[in-house]
Design a protein around this motif. Structure first.
Motif, PDB file in Angstrom:
ATOM      1  N   ALA A   1       0.762  -0.997  -0.540  1.00 50.47           N
ATOM      2  CA  ALA A   1       0.523  -0.226   0.192  1.00 50.47           C
ATOM      3  C   ALA A   1       0.709   1.476   0.148  1.00 50.47           C
ATOM      4  CB  ALA A   1      -1.060  -0.128   1.047  1.00 50.47           C
ATOM      5  N   PHE A   2       1.835   1.140   0.915  1.00 45.23           N
ATOM      6  CA  PHE A   2       3.157   2.115   1.180  1.00 45.23           C
ATOM      7  C   PHE A   2       3.891   3.155  -0.099  1.00 45.23           C
ATOM      8  CE2 PHE A   2       7.029   4.681   2.576  1.00 45.23           C
ATOM      9  CZ  PHE A   2       6.753   5.604   2.746  1.00 45.23           C
ATOM     10  N   SER A   3       3.888   1.348  -0.935  1.00 45.66           N
ATOM     11  CA  SER A   3       4.842   1.278  -2.218  1.00 45.66           C
ATOM     12  C   SER A   3       3.791   2.146  -3.894  1.00 45.66           C
ATOM     13  CB  SER A   3       5.396   0.524  -2.640  1.00 45.66           C
ATOM     14  OG  SER A   3       6.003  -0.552  -1.798  1.00 45.66           O
ATOM     15  N   ILE A   4       2.345   1.616  -3.690  1.00 45.84           N
ATOM     16  CA  ILE A   4       1.429   2.422  -4.105  1.00 45.84           C
ATOM     17  C   ILE A   4       1.437   3.351  -4.186  1.00 45.84           C
ATOM     18  CG2 ILE A   4      -1.539   2.125  -4.972  1.00 45.84           C
ATOM     19  CD1 ILE A   4       0.757   0.132  -6.339  1.00 45.84           C
ATOM     20  N   ILE A   5       1.269   3.757  -3.146  1.00 48.54           N
ATOM     21  CA  ILE A   5       1.239   6.010  -3.275  1.00 48.54           C
ATOM     22  C   ILE A   5       2.319   6.854  -2.988  1.00 48.54           C
ATOM     23  CG2 ILE A   5       1.460   7.318  -1.432  1.00 48.54           C
ATOM     24  CD1 ILE A   5      -0.297   5.488   0.736  1.00 48.54           C
ATOM     25  N   ILE A   6       3.849   5.110  -3.145  1.00 44.43           N
ATOM     26  CA  ILE A   6       4.845   6.446  -3.939  1.00 44.43           C
ATOM     27  C   ILE A   6       4.600   6.104  -5.589  1.00 44.43           C
ATOM     28  CG2 ILE A   6       7.058   5.955  -4.540  1.00 44.43           C
ATOM     29  CD1 ILE A   6       7.733   4.474  -1.238  1.00 44.43           C
TER      30      ILE A   6
ATOM     31  N   TYR B   1      -7.738   6.118  -1.823  1.00 49.94           N
ATOM     32  CA  TYR B   1      -8.465   4.708  -0.956  1.00 49.94           C
ATOM     33  C   TYR B   1      -7.035   4.421  -0.016  1.00 49.94           C
ATOM     34  CZ  TYR B   1      -9.169   0.148   0.304  1.00 49.94           C
ATOM     35  OH  TYR B   1      -9.812  -0.883   1.044  1.00 49.94           O
ATOM     36  N   PHE B   2      -5.733   4.484  -0.615  1.00 52.44           N
ATOM     37  CA  PHE B   2      -4.550   3.882  -0.200  1.00 52.44           C
ATOM     38  C   PHE B   2      -4.066   4.657   0.588  1.00 52.44           C
ATOM     39  CE2 PHE B   2      -4.377   1.015  -3.434  1.00 52.44           C
ATOM     40  CZ  PHE B   2      -4.333  -0.641  -2.567  1.00 52.44           C
ATOM     41  N   VAL B   3      -4.687   6.538   0.598  1.00 49.02           N
ATOM     42  CA  VAL B   3      -3.820   7.296   1.824  1.00 49.02           C
ATOM     43  C   VAL B   3      -4.739   7.148   3.108  1.00 49.02           C
ATOM     44  CG1 VAL B   3      -3.933   9.664   2.281  1.00 49.02           C
ATOM     45  CG2 VAL B   3      -2.594   8.788  -0.310  1.00 49.02           C
ATOM     46  N   GLY B   4      -5.329   7.069   2.604  1.00 48.91           N
ATOM     47  CA  GLY B   4      -7.140   6.770   4.011  1.00 48.91           C
ATOM     48  C   GLY B   4      -6.908   5.373   4.470  1.00 48.91           C
ATOM     49  N   ASN B   5      -6.834   4.390   3.737  1.00 46.38           N
ATOM     50  CA  ASN B   5      -6.752   3.102   4.525  1.00 46.38           C
ATOM     51  C   ASN B   5      -5.470   2.830   4.866  1.00 46.38           C
ATOM     52  OD1 ASN B   5      -5.832  -0.474   3.565  1.00 46.38           O
ATOM     53  ND2 ASN B   5      -7.815   0.053   4.153  1.00 46.38           N
ATOM     54  N   LEU B   6      -4.881   3.121   5.081  1.00 45.27           N
ATOM     55  CA  LEU B   6      -3.188   2.822   5.252  1.00 45.27           C
ATOM     56  C   LEU B   6      -2.917   2.992   6.769  1.00 45.27           C
ATOM     57  CD1 LEU B   6      -0.587   1.329   4.752  1.00 45.27           C
ATOM     58  CD2 LEU B   6       0.241   3.360   4.026  1.00 45.27           C
ATOM     59  N   PRO B   7      -3.217   4.012   7.161  1.00 45.09           N
ATOM     60  CA  PRO B   7      -3.523   4.184   9.247  1.00 45.09           C
ATOM     61  C   PRO B   7      -4.498   3.441   9.347  1.00 45.09           C
ATOM     62  CG  PRO B   7      -3.649   5.967   7.325  1.00 45.09           C
ATOM     63  CD  PRO B   7      -3.738   5.104   6.889  1.00 45.09           C
ATOM     64  N   PHE B   8      -5.727   3.239   9.239  1.00 43.92           N
ATOM     65  CA  PHE B   8      -6.309   2.316   9.656  1.00 43.92           C
ATOM     66  C   PHE B   8      -6.037   0.833  10.152  1.00 43.92           C
ATOM     67  CE2 PHE B   8      -9.161   6.282   9.725  1.00 43.92           C
ATOM     68  CZ  PHE B   8      -9.099   6.419  10.695  1.00 43.92           C
ATOM     69  N   ARG B   9      -5.613   0.218   8.532  1.00 45.01           N
ATOM     70  CA  ARG B   9      -4.795  -0.990   8.376  1.00 45.01           C
ATOM     71  C   ARG B   9      -3.327  -1.261   9.550  1.00 45.01           C
ATOM     72  NH1 ARG B   9      -5.021  -5.393   5.128  1.00 45.01           N
ATOM     73  NH2 ARG B   9      -7.330  -4.060   5.233  1.00 45.01           N
ATOM     74  N   ILE B  10      -2.777  -0.147   9.819  1.00 43.41           N
ATOM     75  CA  ILE B  10      -1.826  -0.517  10.658  1.00 43.41           C
ATOM     76  C   ILE B  10      -2.414  -0.648  12.223  1.00 43.41           C
ATOM     77  CG2 ILE B  10       0.137   0.945  11.872  1.00 43.41           C
ATOM     78  CD1 ILE B  10       0.527   1.775   9.049  1.00 43.41           C
ATOM     79  N   LEU B  11      -2.998   0.262  12.736  1.00 43.36           N
ATOM     80  CA  LEU B  11      -4.246   0.287  14.124  1.00 43.36           C
ATOM     81  C   LEU B  11      -4.280  -0.391  13.955  1.00 43.36           C
ATOM     82  CD1 LEU B  11      -5.451   4.220  14.289  1.00 43.36           C
ATOM     83  CD2 LEU B  11      -3.556   3.382  15.304  1.00 43.36           C
ATOM     84  N   ARG B  12      -4.979  -1.178  13.223  1.00 40.55           N
ATOM     85  CA  ARG B  12      -6.130  -3.079  13.256  1.00 40.55           C
ATOM     86  C   ARG B  12      -5.018  -3.892  13.578  1.00 40.55           C
ATOM     87  NH1 ARG B  12     -10.551  -3.842   8.518  1.00 40.55           N
ATOM     88  NH2 ARG B  12      -8.165  -4.473   7.958  1.00 40.55           N
ATOM     89  N   ASN B  13      -3.996  -3.617  13.194  1.00 39.09           N
ATOM     90  CA  ASN B  13      -3.479  -4.294  12.724  1.00 39.09           C
ATOM     91  C   ASN B  13      -2.464  -4.385  14.472  1.00 39.09           C
ATOM     92  OD1 ASN B  13      -4.142  -5.943  10.123  1.00 39.09           O
ATOM     93  ND2 ASN B  13      -2.337  -5.190   9.076  1.00 39.09           N
ATOM     94  N   TYR B  14      -1.434  -3.991  14.640  1.00 40.23           N
ATOM     95  CA  TYR B  14      -0.313  -3.495  15.558  1.00 40.23           C
ATOM     96  C   TYR B  14      -0.925  -3.002  17.026  1.00 40.23           C
ATOM     97  CZ  TYR B  14       2.384  -5.088  12.363  1.00 40.23           C
ATOM     98  OH  TYR B  14       2.771  -5.923  10.561  1.00 40.23           O
TER      99      TYR B  14
END
Length: 206
Positions: free
Chosen positions: A117-122, A155-168
């Motif tokens: 996801a981070f790589s797609i943003i880049i 999608y990924f800019v909005g989704n990535l922070p929540f994905r990190i929080l949800r996972n860790y």
């Protein structure tokens, strides 16, 4: 049918209807991915009580989805092709290595998803910088790839922070909020795709 799946279906239908605009470009493969996304999510939702099936379904989907977009943007970028290929290789390598720590059949591959996801943003950002420094900036609203890029970035800019929080940091997240965020971002992303299919110009060079 789940509303999110319905929006994905709409995007696939609009893509099919306006296929004549981009059928002679590499973007025609986006349509295949959209139909695959809808079918995968429909099956996933139908079998959401079966965790094993959901896990393997979405692990396979993520590999196909991310790899496709890496290769798609690499095809259209004039510069940074090697960087995008490198990002793709890093993601695929992380997916393989992560298999030693998380079972593909029963666990969603979390860390590889975050890397991808981070790589797609880049990658999308590189694409935007490139069109801003070219004549294509004059016709961005008529460019299908532009709208696909906008949808992916949102999608990924909005989704990535929540994905990190949800996972860790699961104790900091609420399942309902995470669902609503993902649902909203999915709707926005597919709406961008639909706008792209409608507004894109058949004569526009991609």
């Amino acid at each position: 049918m789940h509303i999110g799946s319905f929006v994905e279906l709409l995007a696939a239908l609009f893509g099919t209807f306006f296929l004549y605009k981009y059928k002679n470009t590499t973007l025609k493969y986006v349509l295949i991915l959209l139909w695959y996304t809808f079918i995968n999510d429909y099956i996933g939702i139908s079998h959401r009580d079966s965790f094993i099936k959901n896990a393997i379904l979405y692990n396979i989907y993520n590999v196909i989805n991310f790899t496709f977009f890496f290769l798609l943007f690499r095809h259209y970028l004039k510069k940074n092709k090697k960087l995008v290929l490198f990002l793709c290789i890093v993601y695929l390598t992380s997916f393989v290595i992560n298999g030693f720590f998380e079972n593909y059949l029963v666990e969603f591959q979390r860390f590889p998803y975050i890397i991808a996801a981070f790589s797609i943003i880049i990658t999308v950002t590189l694409y935007f910088f490139e069109i801003l420094n070219s004549e294509k900036v004059l016709n961005t609203k008529r460019n299908l790839l532009f709208w696909i890029s906008v949808g992916l970035l949102i999608y990924f800019v909005g989704n990535l922070p929540f994905r990190i929080l949800r996972n860790y940091y699961q104790h900091l997240t609420d399942a309902t909020i995470s669902f609503l965020v993902n649902f909203t971002l999915t709707v926005i992303m597919n709406t961008c795709f639909i706008i792209g299919f409608i507004w894109s110009n058949k004569k526009q060079q991609y």
